[in-house]
Structure formats: C-alpha cells, structure tokens
Design a protein around this motif. Sequence first.
Motif, PDB file in Angstrom:
ATOM      1  N   PHE A  34      33.022  40.144  39.108  1.00  0.00           N
ATOM      2  CA  PHE A  34      33.862  40.293  40.302  1.00  0.00           C
ATOM      3  C   PHE A  34      34.572  38.986  40.637  1.00  0.00           C
ATOM      4  O   PHE A  34      35.789  38.964  40.850  1.00  0.00           O
ATOM      5  N   VAL A  35      33.823  37.891  40.674  1.00  0.00           N
ATOM      6  CA  VAL A  35      34.412  36.598  41.055  1.00  0.00           C
ATOM      7  C   VAL A  35      35.445  36.149  40.033  1.00  0.00           C
ATOM      8  O   VAL A  35      36.547  35.723  40.406  1.00  0.00           O
ATOM      9  N   SER A  53      38.563  38.493  40.082  1.00  0.00           N
ATOM     10  CA  SER A  53      39.317  38.282  41.317  1.00  0.00           C
ATOM     11  C   SER A  53      40.124  36.990  41.250  1.00  0.00           C
ATOM     12  O   SER A  53      41.310  36.969  41.599  1.00  0.00           O
ATOM     13  N   SER A  75      42.968  37.282  38.634  1.00  0.00           N
ATOM     14  CA  SER A  75      44.045  38.159  39.114  1.00  0.00           C
ATOM     15  C   SER A  75      44.885  37.470  40.181  1.00  0.00           C
ATOM     16  O   SER A  75      46.117  37.555  40.157  1.00  0.00           O
ATOM     17  N   ALA A  76      44.228  36.783  41.108  1.00  0.00           N
ATOM     18  CA  ALA A  76      44.963  36.081  42.164  1.00  0.00           C
ATOM     19  C   ALA A  76      45.828  34.975  41.563  1.00  0.00           C
ATOM     20  O   ALA A  76      46.996  34.800  41.959  1.00  0.00           O
ATOM     21  N   ILE A  98      45.419  36.891  47.267  1.00  0.00           N
ATOM     22  CA  ILE A  98      43.960  36.994  47.288  1.00  0.00           C
ATOM     23  C   ILE A  98      43.491  38.436  47.474  1.00  0.00           C
ATOM     24  O   ILE A  98      42.588  38.894  46.761  1.00  0.00           O
ATOM     25  N   GLY A 156      43.895  40.504  44.384  1.00  0.00           N
ATOM     26  CA  GLY A 156      42.953  39.979  43.403  1.00  0.00           C
ATOM     27  C   GLY A 156      41.537  40.465  43.661  1.00  0.00           C
ATOM     28  O   GLY A 156      40.813  40.833  42.736  1.00  0.00           O
ATOM     29  N   VAL A 157      41.132  40.489  44.933  1.00  0.00           N
ATOM     30  CA  VAL A 157      39.801  40.973  45.294  1.00  0.00           C
ATOM     31  C   VAL A 157      39.688  42.466  45.005  1.00  0.00           C
ATOM     32  O   VAL A 157      38.650  42.935  44.514  1.00  0.00           O
ATOM     33  N   VAL A 158      40.728  43.217  45.295  1.00  0.00           N
ATOM     34  CA  VAL A 158      40.700  44.660  45.013  1.00  0.00           C
ATOM     35  C   VAL A 158      40.539  44.902  43.510  1.00  0.00           C
ATOM     36  O   VAL A 158      39.744  45.754  43.086  1.00  0.00           O
ATOM     37  N   GLY A 188      39.178  42.831  41.390  1.00  0.00           N
ATOM     38  CA  GLY A 188      37.828  42.408  41.057  1.00  0.00           C
ATOM     39  C   GLY A 188      36.786  43.449  41.440  1.00  0.00           C
ATOM     40  O   GLY A 188      35.834  43.703  40.692  1.00  0.00           O
ATOM     41  N   LEU A 189      36.947  44.073  42.606  1.00  0.00           N
ATOM     42  CA  LEU A 189      36.031  45.139  43.020  1.00  0.00           C
ATOM     43  C   LEU A 189      36.119  46.333  42.074  1.00  0.00           C
ATOM     44  O   LEU A 189      35.101  46.947  41.733  1.00  0.00           O
TER      45      LEU A 189
END
Length: 76
Positions: A15-16, A19, A22-23, A47, A50-52, A54-55
Amino acid sequence: MAYSSRNWWTELALFVSVSAASALLLAALWAMSLDGREETVNGLLFIIPGVVIGLWAAARYRRRRTTAVPDDGPGA
C-alpha cells in the motif's frame, strides 16, 4: 484461515509503496504537461488518487491471499 502477520505487513508495504509511486508519477506527469509554465497546485490532487490506487492494490493482494484455491497436498 487466519490472515498471517507476514501477509499483513506485506500488504501494508505494498500500500505505502504503490501509493507513493502513484503520487510521484502523477506529479511528474503534471509537471511535464506544464511545458515551462509556472503554476501551482494543491498536493492533495496527487496524494488522494495515489492513496486510492494504493488501497486498490492492497485489496487485490488481500483478496488473492484469502481466496486461495484449496490444495490437495503435494503430488495431487
């Protein structure tokens, strides 16, 4: 079947890293699209997507690990 601690840490690392990558990729693409112009943008625009992403990647990893096909053992 319990979800092992090792899989949990692997999922967190996935995930990290996804993310962050991607960001950074979104920010780099945005910077390249400016073509020399100086503009500012809120960092959350990179961000949050990127988090989406990663999730999504972590959820796919967990789904693949928890819905494994039953194995009849070696030599089956």
